[in-house]
Scaffold this active site. Structure first.
Site, PDB file in Angstrom:
ATOM      1  N   SER A   1     -21.456  64.474 -14.823  1.00  0.00           N
ATOM      2  CA  SER A   1     -20.423  64.170 -13.822  1.00  0.00           C
ATOM      3  C   SER A   1     -19.025  64.135 -14.432  1.00  0.00           C
ATOM      4  CB  SER A   1     -20.706  62.822 -13.142  1.00  0.00           C
ATOM      5  OG  SER A   1     -20.480  61.762 -14.053  1.00  0.00           O
TER       6      SER A   1
ATOM      7  N   ASP B   1     -32.211  58.649 -13.965  1.00  0.00           N
ATOM      8  CA  ASP B   1     -31.943  57.950 -15.221  1.00  0.00           C
ATOM      9  C   ASP B   1     -32.804  58.642 -16.272  1.00  0.00           C
ATOM     10  OD1 ASP B   1     -32.033  56.306 -17.442  1.00  0.00           O
ATOM     11  OD2 ASP B   1     -32.177  54.442 -16.288  1.00  0.00           O
ATOM     12  N   VAL B   2     -32.168  59.385 -17.169  1.00  0.00           N
ATOM     13  CA  VAL B   2     -32.939  60.216 -18.100  1.00  0.00           C
ATOM     14  C   VAL B   2     -33.683  59.410 -19.172  1.00  0.00           C
ATOM     15  CG1 VAL B   2     -31.699  62.385 -17.739  1.00  0.00           C
ATOM     16  CG2 VAL B   2     -30.855  60.750 -19.454  1.00  0.00           C
TER      17      VAL B   2
ATOM     18  N   ASN C   1     -27.229  66.070 -22.772  1.00  0.00           N
ATOM     19  CA  ASN C   1     -25.870  65.572 -23.026  1.00  0.00           C
ATOM     20  C   ASN C   1     -25.706  64.085 -22.743  1.00  0.00           C
ATOM     21  OD1 ASN C   1     -22.715  65.898 -23.057  1.00  0.00           O
ATOM     22  ND2 ASN C   1     -23.220  64.997 -21.060  1.00  0.00           N
TER      23      ASN C   1
ATOM     24  N   SER D   1     -24.165  63.946 -33.045  1.00  0.00           N
ATOM     25  CA  SER D   1     -22.846  63.368 -33.317  1.00  0.00           C
ATOM     26  C   SER D   1     -22.651  63.303 -34.833  1.00  0.00           C
ATOM     27  CB  SER D   1     -22.757  61.944 -32.751  1.00  0.00           C
ATOM     28  OG  SER D   1     -21.627  61.273 -33.277  1.00  0.00           O
TER      29      SER D   1
ATOM     30  N   TYR E   1     -26.394  53.737 -32.147  1.00  0.00           N
ATOM     31  CA  TYR E   1     -25.931  55.087 -31.776  1.00  0.00           C
ATOM     32  C   TYR E   1     -26.243  56.096 -32.884  1.00  0.00           C
ATOM     33  CZ  TYR E   1     -22.619  58.641 -30.048  1.00  0.00           C
ATOM     34  OH  TYR E   1     -22.042  59.800 -29.580  1.00  0.00           O
TER      35      TYR E   1
ATOM     36  N   ILE F   1     -13.946  63.251 -29.667  1.00  0.00           N
ATOM     37  CA  ILE F   1     -13.537  64.097 -28.542  1.00  0.00           C
ATOM     38  C   ILE F   1     -12.938  63.208 -27.445  1.00  0.00           C
ATOM     39  CG2 ILE F   1     -14.325  65.874 -26.911  1.00  0.00           C
ATOM     40  CD1 ILE F   1     -14.844  66.560 -29.925  1.00  0.00           C
TER      41      ILE F   1
HETATM   42  P1  NAD Z   1     -19.138  60.040 -21.177  1.00  0.00           P
HETATM   43  O1  NAD Z   1     -19.426  58.579 -21.210  1.00  0.00           O
HETATM   44  O2  NAD Z   1     -17.804  60.506 -20.746  1.00  0.00           O
HETATM   45  O3  NAD Z   1     -20.244  60.812 -20.327  1.00  0.00           O
HETATM   46  C1  NAD Z   1     -21.620  60.536 -20.473  1.00  0.00           C
HETATM   47  C2  NAD Z   1     -22.288  60.717 -19.135  1.00  0.00           C
HETATM   48  O4  NAD Z   1     -23.690  60.398 -19.271  1.00  0.00           O
HETATM   49  C3  NAD Z   1     -21.732  59.783 -18.060  1.00  0.00           C
HETATM   50  O5  NAD Z   1     -21.422  60.521 -16.896  1.00  0.00           O
HETATM   51  C4  NAD Z   1     -22.865  58.797 -17.829  1.00  0.00           C
HETATM   52  O6  NAD Z   1     -22.931  58.268 -16.498  1.00  0.00           O
HETATM   53  C5  NAD Z   1     -24.084  59.655 -18.142  1.00  0.00           C
HETATM   54  N1  NAD Z   1     -25.248  58.838 -18.427  1.00  0.00           N
HETATM   55  C6  NAD Z   1     -25.301  57.693 -19.165  1.00  0.00           C
HETATM   56  N2  NAD Z   1     -26.536  57.186 -19.150  1.00  0.00           N
HETATM   57  C7  NAD Z   1     -27.293  58.025 -18.393  1.00  0.00           C
HETATM   58  C8  NAD Z   1     -28.647  58.014 -18.015  1.00  0.00           C
HETATM   59  N3  NAD Z   1     -29.494  57.043 -18.418  1.00  0.00           N
HETATM   60  N4  NAD Z   1     -29.114  59.016 -17.220  1.00  0.00           N
HETATM   61  C9  NAD Z   1     -28.264  59.995 -16.792  1.00  0.00           C
HETATM   62  N5  NAD Z   1     -26.971  60.046 -17.142  1.00  0.00           N
HETATM   63  C10 NAD Z   1     -26.489  59.066 -17.927  1.00  0.00           C
HETATM   64  O7  NAD Z   1     -19.450  60.568 -22.655  1.00  0.00           O
HETATM   65  P2  NAD Z   1     -19.033  61.918 -23.417  1.00  0.00           P
HETATM   66  O8  NAD Z   1     -18.005  61.550 -24.411  1.00  0.00           O
HETATM   67  O9  NAD Z   1     -18.779  63.021 -22.459  1.00  0.00           O
HETATM   68  O10 NAD Z   1     -20.377  62.180 -24.233  1.00  0.00           O
HETATM   69  C11 NAD Z   1     -21.328  63.178 -23.896  1.00  0.00           C
HETATM   70  C12 NAD Z   1     -22.306  63.328 -25.047  1.00  0.00           C
HETATM   71  O11 NAD Z   1     -21.595  63.716 -26.226  1.00  0.00           O
HETATM   72  C13 NAD Z   1     -23.030  62.025 -25.401  1.00  0.00           C
HETATM   73  O12 NAD Z   1     -24.370  62.308 -25.782  1.00  0.00           O
HETATM   74  C14 NAD Z   1     -22.253  61.524 -26.595  1.00  0.00           C
HETATM   75  O13 NAD Z   1     -23.018  60.681 -27.410  1.00  0.00           O
HETATM   76  C15 NAD Z   1     -21.902  62.823 -27.279  1.00  0.00           C
HETATM   77  N6  NAD Z   1     -20.757  62.705 -28.190  1.00  0.00           N
HETATM   78  C16 NAD Z   1     -19.514  62.369 -27.737  1.00  0.00           C
HETATM   79  C17 NAD Z   1     -18.467  62.246 -28.637  1.00  0.00           C
HETATM   80  C18 NAD Z   1     -17.058  61.907 -28.213  1.00  0.00           C
HETATM   81  O14 NAD Z   1     -16.198  61.770 -29.091  1.00  0.00           O
HETATM   82  N7  NAD Z   1     -16.774  61.754 -26.944  1.00  0.00           N
HETATM   83  C19 NAD Z   1     -18.698  62.459 -30.007  1.00  0.00           C
HETATM   84  C20 NAD Z   1     -19.974  62.794 -30.432  1.00  0.00           C
HETATM   85  C21 NAD Z   1     -21.007  62.921 -29.515  1.00  0.00           C
END
Ligand code: NAD
Length: 245
Positions: free
Chosen positions: A11, A61-62, A88, A140, A153, A186
């Site tokens: 989303s 909920d995954v 993701n 990550s 994490y 990011i």
């Molecule tokens: P975000 O929080 O913006 O988005 C994550 C999404 O996952 C949200 O929409 C949330 O509602 C959804 N989510 C959470 N729990 C869930 C569940 N149980 N079932 C279904 N959906 C669920 O985070 P992001 O920064 O876009 O991160 C996306 C991925 O990238 C994650 O796996 C995160 O660990 C990884 N990541 C992000 C970064 C960063 O710097 N942002 C760095 C390394 C890895």
């Protein structure tokens, strides 16, 4: 026939950027997030549909095995095939190990790591029967190098790297590849909540002296999902602007 990609947690943030990019590549998109409310404050589904591909939201909920099984069945019925799975969805619940309650550890493992088992098991079965598929996991840099305050994490993300290699070995003979990307820092709602001090500490470690954008993760995911990556499997691609070399 257009390919179909399912992207968990799509989303917003990196997941939404991946959905948009794979739609630009011509794929139909199965969006997923916890509930419909997550899609109310943005226009990501409309943006994807405007590209002329089909898109639908599948709430689940995954971290829950049964919900993943039902969702994968529904996506297969709706689109006919599942060609790309992007694991993701992820959360952070940071805190130093010494003060971390058990539930805080378990929750991050369930959402970030168990979800990858749940989704990959059910989508993997579909892909094995199809004799083709691409699975891309969001790891990550925390899983590669560790990060203080992120024992839960970093454990979940290191596990994803092991799972990526195992899935690559189990499904490779069926023409299903499995790779991971390991983002650094990011710009997303996940990192917006860090303190200025934490952000400055991260920036100091980045060779390119800037944070990454979700589209820069989506581009590499697009490559891994493309025909150009047909012989790439079991790999982890770091996308961090050079955090560690
Ligand atoms: P975000 O929080 O913006 O988005 C994550 C999404 O996952 C949200 O929409 C949330 O509602 C959804 N989510 C959470 N729990 C869930 C569940 N149980 N079932 C279904 N959906 C669920 O985070 P992001 O920064 O876009 O991160 C996306 C991925 O990238 C994650 O796996 C995160 O660990 C990884 N990541 C992000 C970064 C960063 O710097 N942002 C760095 C390394 C890895």
């Amino acid at each position: 026939m257009a390919k179909t990609a399912i992207i968990t947690g799509s989303s917003r943030g990196i997941g939404a950027a991946i959905a948009l990019r794979l739609a630009k590549d011509g794929m139909n998109i199965a969006f997923n997030d916890l509930n419909m409310t997550m899609f109310e404050n943005n226009d990501i589904v409309d943006k994807v549909k405007a590209l002329g591909v089909e898109a639908e939201i599948f709430c689940a909920d995954v971290s829950k095995f049964d919900q993943c099984e039902a969702m994968v069945k529904a996506v297969k019925e709706r689109f006919g095939t599942i060609d790309v799975l992007v694991n993701n969805a992820g959360i952070t619940r940071d805190g130093l190990m010494a003060r971390m309650p058990e539930e805080q550890y378990d929750m991050v493992i369930a959402v970030n790591q168990k979800s990858v088992f749940n989704m990959t098991k059910f989508v993997g079965n579909v892909m094995m029967r199809q004799r083709s598929g691409r699975i891309i996991n969001l790891a990550s840099v925390a899983g590669l190098y560790g990060n203080p305050g992120q024992i839960n994490y970093s454990a979940s993300k290191a596990a994803i790297i092991g799972m990526t290699k195992t899935v690559a070995k189990e499904l490779g003979a069926r023409n299903v590849t499995c790779n991971a990307v390991a983002p650094g820092f990011i710009h997303t709602p996940m990192t917006d909540k860090l303190t200025e001090e934490q952000k400055a500490a991260m920036l100091a470690q980045i060779a390119m002296k800037r944070y990454g954008e979700p589209e820069e993760i989506a581009g590499v995911v697009s490559f891994l999902a493309s025909d150009d990556a047909s012989y790439v499997t079991g790999q982890v691609i770091e996308i961090s602007g050079g955090i560690s070399m």
